[in-house]
Write an enzyme that holds these catalytic residues in place. Structure first.
Site, PDB file in Angstrom:
ATOM      1  N   HIS A  11     -10.806  62.277   7.810  1.00  0.00           N
ATOM      2  CA  HIS A  11      -9.540  62.768   8.441  1.00  0.00           C
ATOM      3  C   HIS A  11      -9.568  64.102   9.051  1.00  0.00           C
ATOM      4  CE1 HIS A  11      -5.171  62.540   8.134  1.00  0.00           C
ATOM      5  NE2 HIS A  11      -5.131  63.536   8.858  1.00  0.00           N
ATOM      6  N   HIS A  13      -8.469  65.984  12.686  1.00  0.00           N
ATOM      7  CA  HIS A  13      -7.923  65.991  14.392  1.00  0.00           C
ATOM      8  C   HIS A  13      -9.013  66.832  14.887  1.00  0.00           C
ATOM      9  CE1 HIS A  13      -4.044  64.070  12.984  1.00  0.00           C
ATOM     10  NE2 HIS A  13      -4.530  64.652  11.945  1.00  0.00           N
ATOM     11  N   HIS A 189      -0.685  58.114   9.091  1.00  0.00           N
ATOM     12  CA  HIS A 189      -0.267  59.566   8.251  1.00  0.00           C
ATOM     13  C   HIS A 189       1.108  59.016   7.571  1.00  0.00           C
ATOM     14  CE1 HIS A 189      -3.093  61.549  10.709  1.00  0.00           C
ATOM     15  NE2 HIS A 189      -2.625  62.935  10.284  1.00  0.00           N
ATOM     16  N   GLU A 192       3.165  62.590   3.822  1.00  0.00           N
ATOM     17  CA  GLU A 192       2.544  63.977   3.765  1.00  0.00           C
ATOM     18  C   GLU A 192       3.946  64.780   3.953  1.00  0.00           C
ATOM     19  OE1 GLU A 192       1.159  64.996   7.889  1.00  0.00           O
ATOM     20  OE2 GLU A 192       0.051  66.774   6.926  1.00  0.00           O
ATOM     21  N   ASP A 270      -8.456  67.715   7.557  1.00  0.00           N
ATOM     22  CA  ASP A 270      -7.345  67.635   8.532  1.00  0.00           C
ATOM     23  C   ASP A 270      -7.250  68.487   9.834  1.00  0.00           C
ATOM     24  OD1 ASP A 270      -4.838  66.396   9.297  1.00  0.00           O
ATOM     25  OD2 ASP A 270      -3.542  67.484   7.824  1.00  0.00           O
ATOM     26  N   ASP A 271      -6.971  69.983   9.780  1.00  0.00           N
ATOM     27  CA  ASP A 271      -6.930  70.673  11.009  1.00  0.00           C
ATOM     28  C   ASP A 271      -7.448  72.059  10.364  1.00  0.00           C
ATOM     29  OD1 ASP A 271      -5.042  69.135  12.861  1.00  0.00           O
ATOM     30  OD2 ASP A 271      -4.200  69.045  11.032  1.00  0.00           O
TER      31      ASP A 271
END
Ligand SMILES: Nc1ncnc2[nH]cnc12
Ligand SMILES: [Zn+2]
Length: 322
Positions: A11, A13, A189, A192, A270-271
Site C-alpha cells: 500500500h 500511493h 480504502h 481510515e 501509504d504516502d
C-alpha cells in the site's frame, strides 16, 4: 533493527512517495510555485482534506512520461536498498488525463520505471489502479474501465482511495464489478477516516480480498471477528494513521490487537514523505513501538506475499526469496 529482514509493501500511493527534493526540482523545472505545499523540505498540510489537496498539487509537478519513470524508479530503488523484494504502487490514470499527459503515457512512464528498477535490483512491482472518491462515481467507473481495458500485465489490482467521507461504497459498486470481471485483485480504502461501518460496508458490498487501512474496525469487535473469519488482509499503515490523527499515538494503535484477534495484517507506508515515514521506519516501528519479534514481522511480510496481486509463479518466486 530490522535492516536484515526482507520487506514487502502492498500500500503506497506513487505520487505520495515523491521525495520533497525531487518535487522541488520538478516544480523549478516547470516554473510552478509549490511553496504553499512544500516548505523547509516538508509537505505542508494540516488535516485529511488539506493532505488530499497537497497530494493533488504535488502530483501536478510530475508532467511527462519520463517524470513518471524517474519517480517510480527512484521510489523502487529506495525500497530495494532496504531489502524490499515486492511493491504494489497505487496509481491514478485519471491524474494522467487531468495533467494533459494522457492515461496511457502516464502508465507507460510508470512501467518504464518498474522495468528500470527491476533491471538494477531485481525488485518486483505491480500497479493498482485507483479511483478517487472525491472525483465522483463516474470518474471511478472510468478508472475501472481503463484498468480492465489496459490488459497490461503490470496492472493487477483496483482500489478506491480519496475522501472516504464522500459517498457510500454502494455508489462505487459498479466500478468494482468491472474490475472484478476483468480479473483484477480488489482492495478498498475503508476504516481510515470513517469508522467501523465503512469497513463493514466494503465487505458487504464489494467483499475485497484486502482492505486499505481497515484499522477502525477495532471499534466493533464483531466486525474484527468477521474480518478474521473471512481472511481479509488489512494493509495497515501505522505512521500514516498517527500523522493523520486517526489514533493519538502508537500505544493506542490497534495493529497488535488486530493481529492478536487473528486478523491477517501487513505493514505499509501509504504516502511516506507526507507522513514523515518510510517503509524502513514502518518496519522499525513494528519492532520498537509495537514490540513484534522478527518472526512476527516475517509473518506479516509472508501475509503480504500471500495477498499480493501476482500470478502464482511470481508468488512462489517471492516466497523463495524470503
Ligand atoms: N491515506 C490516503 N487515504 C485515502 N486516499 C489517499 N490518497 C493518497 N493517500 C491516501
Ligand atoms: Zn492509501
Amino acid at each position: 533493527m530490522t535492516s536484515h529482514l526482507k520487506k514487502v509493501e502492498l500500500h503506497c500511493h506513487l505520487e505520495g512517495a515523491a521525495p520533497p527534493t525531487l518535487t522541488l526540482a520538478q516544480a523549478r523545472k516547470y516554473n510552478i510555485d509549490i511553496s504553499p505545499y512544500l516548505a523547509d523540505g516538508a509537505y505542508v498540510w494540516h488535516d485529511f482534506a488539506s493532505f488530499l489537496q497537497c497530494y493533488d498539487k504535488v502530483s501536478e509537478v510530475y508532467k511527462t512520461e519520463e517524470d513518471y519513470a524517474l519517480l517510480t524508479e527512484t521510489y523502487l530503488e529506495e525500497l530495494a536498498a532496504i531489502g524490499t523484494i515486492y511493491s504494489e504502487l497505487i496509481v491514478s490514470p485519471d491524474h494522467g488525463k487531468r495533467i494533459g499527459l494522457g492515461a496511457d503515457a502516464y502508465i507507460e512512464g510508470v512501467c518504464e520505471g518498474i522495468r528500470r528498477a527491476k533491471a538494477k535490483s531485481g525488485i518486483e512491482a505491480r500497479l493498482i489502479v485507483t479511483g478517487e472518491r472525491h472525483f465522483g462515481p463516474e470518474s471511478v467507473i472510468g478508472a475501472a474501465e481503463y484498468a480492465a481495458r489496459a490488459k497490461n500485465p503490470l496492472i493487477t489490482g483496483f482500489n478506491l482511495a480519496g475522501e472516504e467521507r464522500m459517498g457510500r461504497v454502494a455508489d462505487y459498486a459498479r466500478a468494482f464489478d468491472i474490475a472484478r470481471h476483468a480479473g483484477l485483485g480488489l482492495t478498498i480504502h475503508a476504516g481510515e477516516v470513517c469508522g467501523a461501518f465503512s469497513v463493514a460496508e466494503a465487505l458487504d458490498v464489494v467483499r475485497p480480498s484486502r482492505i486499505g487501512h481497515g484499522v477502525r474496525a477495532i471499534e466493533d469487535m464483531d466486525l474484527v471477528r468477521r474480518i478474521a473469519d473471512l481472511g481479509t488482509v488489512l494493509e495497515v499503515c501505522p505512521g500514516s494513521n498517527i500523522a493523520l490523527s486517526v489514533f493519538p499515538d502508537f500505544a493506542s494503535h490497534p495493529l497488535p490487537r488486530l493481529k492478536e484477534a487473528g486478523v491477517r495484517v501487513t505493514i505499509s507506508s501509504d504516502d511516506p514523505p507526507f507522513f514523515h515515514t518510510s517503509l524502513k521506519r514502518e518496519y522499525e516501528l513494528a519492532a520498537e513501538a509495537f514490540g513484534f519479534s522478527d518472526a512476527a514481522i516475517d509473518e506479516m511480510t509472508r501475509t503480504g506475499i500471500e495477498a499480493a496481486f501476482v500470478d502464482e509463479p511470481t508468488r512462489q518466486a517471492l516466497f523463495a526469496r524470503m
